[in-house]
Design a protein around this motif. Structure first.
Motif, mmCIF file in Angstrom:
data_model
loop_
_atom_site.group_PDB
_atom_site.id
_atom_site.type_symbol
_atom_site.label_atom_id
_atom_site.label_comp_id
_atom_site.label_asym_id
_atom_site.label_seq_id
_atom_site.Cartn_x
_atom_site.Cartn_y
_atom_site.Cartn_z
ATOM 1 N N THR A 291 0.840 -1.199 0.000
ATOM 2 C CA THR A 291 0.000 0.000 0.000
ATOM 3 C C THR A 291 0.880 1.256 0.000
ATOM 4 O O THR A 291 1.926 1.285 0.627
ATOM 5 C CB THR A 291 -0.939 -0.024 1.229
ATOM 6 O OG1 THR A 291 -1.863 -1.093 1.053
ATOM 7 C CG2 THR A 291 -1.699 1.287 1.398
ATOM 8 N N GLY A 305 -3.784 -0.837 -1.569
ATOM 9 C CA GLY A 305 -3.570 -0.235 -2.885
ATOM 10 C C GLY A 305 -2.638 0.957 -2.848
ATOM 11 O O GLY A 305 -2.274 1.448 -1.787
ATOM 12 N N SER A 306 -2.266 1.404 -4.033
ATOM 13 C CA SER A 306 -1.362 2.536 -4.142
ATOM 14 C C SER A 306 -1.938 3.495 -5.173
ATOM 15 O O SER A 306 -1.856 3.218 -6.360
ATOM 16 C CB SER A 306 0.033 2.049 -4.573
ATOM 17 O OG SER A 306 0.917 3.127 -4.701
ATOM 18 N N ALA A 314 -11.297 -0.940 -2.505
ATOM 19 C CA ALA A 314 -10.147 -1.343 -3.314
ATOM 20 C C ALA A 314 -10.448 -2.642 -4.054
ATOM 21 O O ALA A 314 -10.195 -2.759 -5.253
ATOM 22 C CB ALA A 314 -8.911 -1.507 -2.427
ATOM 23 N N ILE A 318 -10.622 -3.193 -8.064
ATOM 24 C CA ILE A 318 -9.785 -4.197 -8.730
ATOM 25 C C ILE A 318 -10.654 -5.117 -9.593
ATOM 26 O O ILE A 318 -10.332 -5.404 -10.748
ATOM 27 C CB ILE A 318 -8.996 -5.016 -7.679
ATOM 28 C CG1 ILE A 318 -7.898 -4.144 -7.064
ATOM 29 C CG2 ILE A 318 -8.408 -6.279 -8.287
ATOM 30 C CD1 ILE A 318 -7.378 -4.644 -5.728
ATOM 31 N N SER C 306 -0.313 -5.377 -9.256
ATOM 32 C CA SER C 306 -0.569 -5.588 -7.834
ATOM 33 C C SER C 306 -2.032 -5.300 -7.576
ATOM 34 O O SER C 306 -2.441 -4.148 -7.556
ATOM 35 C CB SER C 306 0.322 -4.658 -7.003
ATOM 36 O OG SER C 306 0.079 -4.829 -5.644
#
Lengths: 344, 344, 344
Positions: A291, A305-306, A314, A318, C306
């Motif tokens: 993250t 997440g980033s 999140a 995704i 990711s």
């Protein structure tokens, strides 16, 4: 050494399900069970192993209800993982060798007053005016710079570097290769290049901190970089200058905190998490591995997440991302349909 | 030592706003101000602290216009951060102890010609034919392999490893635990496993390079891995074999460069950035933390994300991602409406 | 030393294209070719350099067909990269100095039986009951803890720490600053903080393993953390407690494996890959740099992102993400059109 399951249950104030006379003489993982082995079940993901393990006995939570027949003896305790910790500490205290004394190949500056009870290995280096309290074990090749302070019963493993003026609390453990108090990354950009900003502060670890291997905690530019009481940092972590980490926070390996960021108490960070500088993370914040956080985070948040998003959001994003090609096709189709309708 | 604000302003060629007779004797951060403390305001995010700090004086940019009443004395200078750097360097030069001489517990190979002016601590190891110029400080437990060259006035901290044949320029600083010149990761895959490709090159640091703690700069397979003049690398960074980094580039902690990648001058990388191998990053490229780059990047680019996108585009995509569930619902609704319209 | 291209081709069982009498005396990269240099072409991305390089000769794959006129001599071999490895190993064996003997500044516990043929540098530390087989080279400042076992012909570089009871196979290479067998990150959370779970297992490296610089392989809580035969780990990698890595797997720098995760044989991981704990990665799995994996992965998978997605799917999603703003606009437009149509 051998113990009966009955003896262990008594030590743990637990209860026995099955034959209390069974003897165990070692610990083993549930998927690698062996006769005479005591195993444990803490993560439900591993429950299926319990029905086939060759271990002789297992620690389980009081509340555990087997879904199949069990062959081994169970020891029921309020918290199987905590009970395991306590038993392993006991076992460790029986077997751990306690070196003591100052090896003649250690370097200890004449200004240092040695405590009565300590171990300093060959090639350990203790600089000027270092203060070391009783019960410390300083392994070979450890380096403790001038004026550093080390509390009671600390363990400093090989190749640890503690820079000058840093302070380590009581009962801290620092694993091999970690660096406490290297210069923070501070430079003023000018036309001819970057000018170094001397880092005049230090790094401070409070009591009961454990630092993994090859982790770096930089000294502050001014004031202190601080790691709070009971906090545990894994390997290869970066804590930049002037950061603070609260109490009882755990960070997995390869986390990076940029300068002047602050983390609260009882947080849990997965591996490879990254924090920007000059931000504040509240208490009991949970960040999944990898993250990335760029702004302040409220108490109790659970992010992934980033950049980090609330975990549910999140996962939804995704899942949506995977559906993007399909959504794009539906859009194409709609446009054609509308064109047709419009031209009617 | 105490100084009046007037004295400091004169040293910095700055001007005073408020009482020039106020005395200061330490540096402090603006949010931890204390009486007698000199603080600074460089990051506008911290301005609000200026109105409540207990510091006695503050360095500010010439152009700074307070939005509230100020209690402390201001010293106005063209660049507050650069002025701070210069003052802290001055303070550091007063207080820093300068060890000198070769400790009798250091190992220096007989082939090494020692400069007149140097420090080598206990347990430092200097291999065969190493060349060390004057003014270097080699700390305890540093290892300098055979035939390495170290320029003037370098500081090599404890547990640094400099492998054989590597070259360090003048005025370089290498923090504890860093490894310069370990073998690059080169193997040829064959049916029976990976065969090692000996790494016959070296690693070269030009003048004025600073390397943080536990950073790794691998030696080249052939030729040199190079870090350019004035470049500063933070802690736990990976620079693989045959990479080159230009001049005056700064990289925050945990950045990783894969083999044979090249970075230009005056770049700025945030923490945990990753570069693929065999790519070329131009000059003045700015990469946000955790950015991943898989292809060549033009001069002056500012990227974010993995894979990296221009910053504005990245933020737009991130915002959009959060709207995906909503977009999906709108799509569902449109499809139903169209179906209805079509069947009319 | 000089060799003719003819001599080299014979050694490699290759064939010569061009003048077989050309002499070479060094290796060089294709983009840094020099007279007398032998270069190679393995990565097609570099082919264009072949037509302009100043190198005197180049190793190429048998199947290589030049698209332009070639000035230098070619040596054709089945696998140019493997041939390079073999030649460089030969060159290395000519030039590599082989220290031997135990330096009088090394510390070797009296209980250790030294093999006839070994090197132990100054300030190396060999603990109680360590077993070291013949042909090992233990560099200065290496630390080998009590009861550790080291196989034949290992190279242990400076500042490596091998904790007590760990086992290293034959022909292993461990680069500077790596830490084998530090405590795994195991703590039981209780109301008053985290209680340490003693890590009573060890870490085991099988034969022909190479470990880069500053990499960490933690000891198991119980049992062993294992790195399989022929596996190569780059720098700054984290392998947590109770992980296992299979045979002939390669991982680039800064990869992180959380506790009890398992990786199969012949896998290839790019840099900064992260794995969650308690998962199983199959054989021949390929993960691109910065990929994050949270669940079990099947044999032969090729993932990116990711969380990790199949490479094609990932690239499609990434491309789609960039089109999101446009898709959003199209959606707006459709809604308006439909509204118009519906109100007709």
């Amino acid at each position: 050494m051998k113990f009966t399951v009955q003896q262990i249950a008594e030590y743990l104030h637990g209860s026995v399900d099955g034959d209390p006379g069974v003897e165990v003489n070692t610990f083993c993982k549930i998927e690698e069970g062996q006769q005479g082995g005591l195993t444990f079940l803490a993560n439900p993901k591993y429950e299926h192993y319990l029905y086939e393990t060759k271990a002789s006995a297992a620690l389980v939570n009081e509340s555990f209800k087997p879904s199949q027949e069990i062959k081994l003896t169970l020891i029921r305790v309020p918290d199987a993982y905590a009970a395991l910790a306590s038993l392993m500490q006991l076992a460790n205290s029986f077997t751990q060798k306690q070196e003591s004394g100052v090896d003649k190949l250690a370097f200890v500056d004449p200004s240092v007053k040695l405590p009565e009870d300590c171990y300093m290995g060959a090639f350990a280096y203790i600089g000027k005016n270092v203060q070391i309290a009783k019960g410390c074990r300083i392994y070979p090749h450890a380096y403790i710079g001038d004026n550093a302070k080390i509390g009671e019963n600390c363990i400093i493993y090989p190749h640890v570097t503690i820079y000058h003026d840093c302070e380590i609390g009581n009962r801290c453990i620092i694993h091999a290769g970690s660096v406490i108090g290297a210069d923070g990354f501070g430079f003023a950009p000018e036309a001819d290049g970057y000018h170094k900003i001397p880092q005049l502060g230090n790094a401070v670890l409070e009591d009961d901190v454990e630092i993994g291997a090859n982790t770096c905690i930089d000294r502050a530019a001014m004031g202190s970089t601080k790691i709070g009481k009971g906090t545990k940092l894994d390997n290869l972590i970066q804590v930049a200058h002037n950061c603070t980490v609260g109490q009882h926070t755990v960070m997995a390996a390869q986390v990076g905190m940029a300068g002047s960021s602050h983390v609260g108490d009882w947080c849990m960070f997965g591996g490879q998490v990254g924090l920007s500088g000059h931000i504040k993370i509240g208490n009991k914040v949970s960040l999944a591995g990898q993250t990335g956080i760029m702004s302040d985070i409220e108490d109790g948040s659970q992010l992934l997440g980033s950049p980090g998003m609330p975990v549910r959001e999140a996962f939804r994003s995704i899942a949506m991302m995977k559906r993007l090609p399909e959504m794009s096709k539906r859009l194409d189709k709609l446009e054609k349909l509308i064109e047709k309708l419009s031209s009617k």
